[in-house]
Design a protein around this motif. Structure first.
Motif, short mmCIF file in Angstrom:
data_model
loop_
_atom_site.label_atom_id
_atom_site.label_comp_id
_atom_site.label_asym_id
_atom_site.label_seq_id
_atom_site.Cartn_x
_atom_site.Cartn_y
_atom_site.Cartn_z
N GLU A 111 26.95 67.08 -20.68
CA GLU A 111 26.32 67.35 -19.32
C GLU A 111 24.83 67.80 -19.34
OE1 GLU A 111 28.96 69.54 -16.91
OE2 GLU A 111 30.90 68.43 -18.17
N ALA A 112 24.40 68.37 -20.50
CA ALA A 112 23.08 69.01 -20.52
C ALA A 112 22.69 69.05 -21.84
CB ALA A 112 23.34 70.30 -19.91
N LEU A 113 21.39 69.45 -22.04
CA LEU A 113 20.83 69.59 -23.47
C LEU A 113 20.04 70.95 -23.40
CD1 LEU A 113 17.52 68.81 -23.53
CD2 LEU A 113 18.36 66.60 -23.38
N ALA A 114 20.05 71.58 -24.50
CA ALA A 114 19.18 72.62 -24.66
C ALA A 114 18.11 72.60 -25.45
CB ALA A 114 20.25 73.97 -25.55
N LEU A 115 17.02 72.42 -24.93
CA LEU A 115 15.69 72.20 -25.58
C LEU A 115 15.17 73.48 -26.25
CD1 LEU A 115 13.60 70.01 -26.17
CD2 LEU A 115 12.63 70.58 -23.90
N MET A 116 14.90 73.15 -27.67
CA MET A 116 14.12 74.58 -28.01
C MET A 116 13.53 73.97 -29.32
SD MET A 116 17.35 76.29 -29.99
CE MET A 116 16.22 77.53 -30.70
N LEU A 117 12.85 74.97 -29.74
CA LEU A 117 11.71 74.75 -30.90
C LEU A 117 12.28 75.03 -32.24
CD1 LEU A 117 8.48 76.10 -29.41
CD2 LEU A 117 9.36 73.73 -29.11
N GLY A 118 11.75 74.51 -33.45
CA GLY A 118 12.46 74.99 -34.71
C GLY A 118 12.19 76.21 -35.33
N ASP A 119 11.47 77.02 -34.57
CA ASP A 119 10.98 78.18 -35.17
C ASP A 119 11.57 79.52 -34.42
OD1 ASP A 119 9.22 78.14 -33.12
OD2 ASP A 119 7.25 78.51 -34.03
N MET A 120 12.76 79.40 -34.06
CA MET A 120 13.25 80.55 -33.01
C MET A 120 14.63 81.22 -33.47
SD MET A 120 12.37 78.93 -29.19
CE MET A 120 12.57 80.69 -28.45
N PRO A 121 14.73 81.47 -34.93
CA PRO A 121 15.93 82.04 -35.30
C PRO A 121 16.35 83.51 -35.07
CG PRO A 121 14.05 82.29 -37.00
CD PRO A 121 13.49 81.74 -35.82
N GLY A 122 15.58 84.25 -33.97
CA GLY A 122 15.70 85.26 -33.44
C GLY A 122 16.71 85.56 -32.24
#
Length: 207
Positions: A111-122
């Protein structure tokens, strides 16, 4: 490097994680996706952090790249950005266009997508839990820390066609402005939503 973990989620298929990792990280002085974060690469650590909170994950890599080179498990779906140099908007549009026509049953049911970048491990687990709990087909959910908006941004499926129509380097910013009334801002006590790893010192400060 530790053997990659195979990810599986007990969560009912609803939110898909989409990680954009096709950039060139020129300010980092090398490929930051391959930088070490604990016993994993930075990209693998970010993927592992998101995995328990979504139904599946798709990672967008550069043309010709494969997930194994970054320590990603075999069950992580990968897509390749166009060969010619493009901005984030075009890379995002290419990925969402493929997701819209995907035959994968999990992709079809989300129903949705979580858009994020590849440098957010914290990012904190409670932040992701809160975001996913507010995900809706017809809403855009964004975290906010001390008055500053961050990532990941949760786009309801009704906005996917608009994401697929993006181009250039602006990403989804114009879409957020155009649909401001559908944006739900969630206050979170998590500076990780604002993480921007541009240099090795930025990365060291997280470890």
């Amino acid at each position: 490097m530790a053997r990659p973990q195979q990810y599986s989620s007990q969560k009912a298929p609803r939110v898909l994680g989409l990680i954009l990792a096709a950039g060139h990280s020129r300010r980092f002085g090398g490929d930051k996706r391959l930088a070490s974060f604990g016993e994993q690469t930075l990209l693998a650590a970010t993927t592992a952090m998101l995995a328990p909170h979504v139904s599946s994950i798709t990672v967008v890599l550069r043309h010709g790249e494969c997930g194994e080179a970054f320590g990603l498990p075999a069950d992580i779906h990968t897509l390749q950005a166009p060969l010619s140099p493009v901005g984030m908007g075009t890379s995002l549009a290419t990925a969402v266009s493929e997701l819209l026509v995907s035959n994968d049953s999990c992709h079809q049911r989300c129903e949705a997508l979580a858009l994020m970048l590849g440098d957010m491990p914290g990012l904190r687990a409670e932040t992701l839990q809160k975001l996913m709990a507010h995900a809706r087909f017809d809403a855009i959910v964004r975290p906010c820390h001390q008055g500053r908006a961050g990532h990941p941004v949760i786009f309801g499926r009704s906005f996917w066609p608009a994401l697929a129509g993006l181009d250039g380097d602006e990403g989804a910013r114009a879409l957020l402005k155009r649909h401001a009334l559908q944006v739900v801002m969630l206050d979170v006590d998590d500076p990780g939503i604002l993480t921007d790893i541009d240099t090795p010192d930025d990365l060291s400060s997280l470890q």
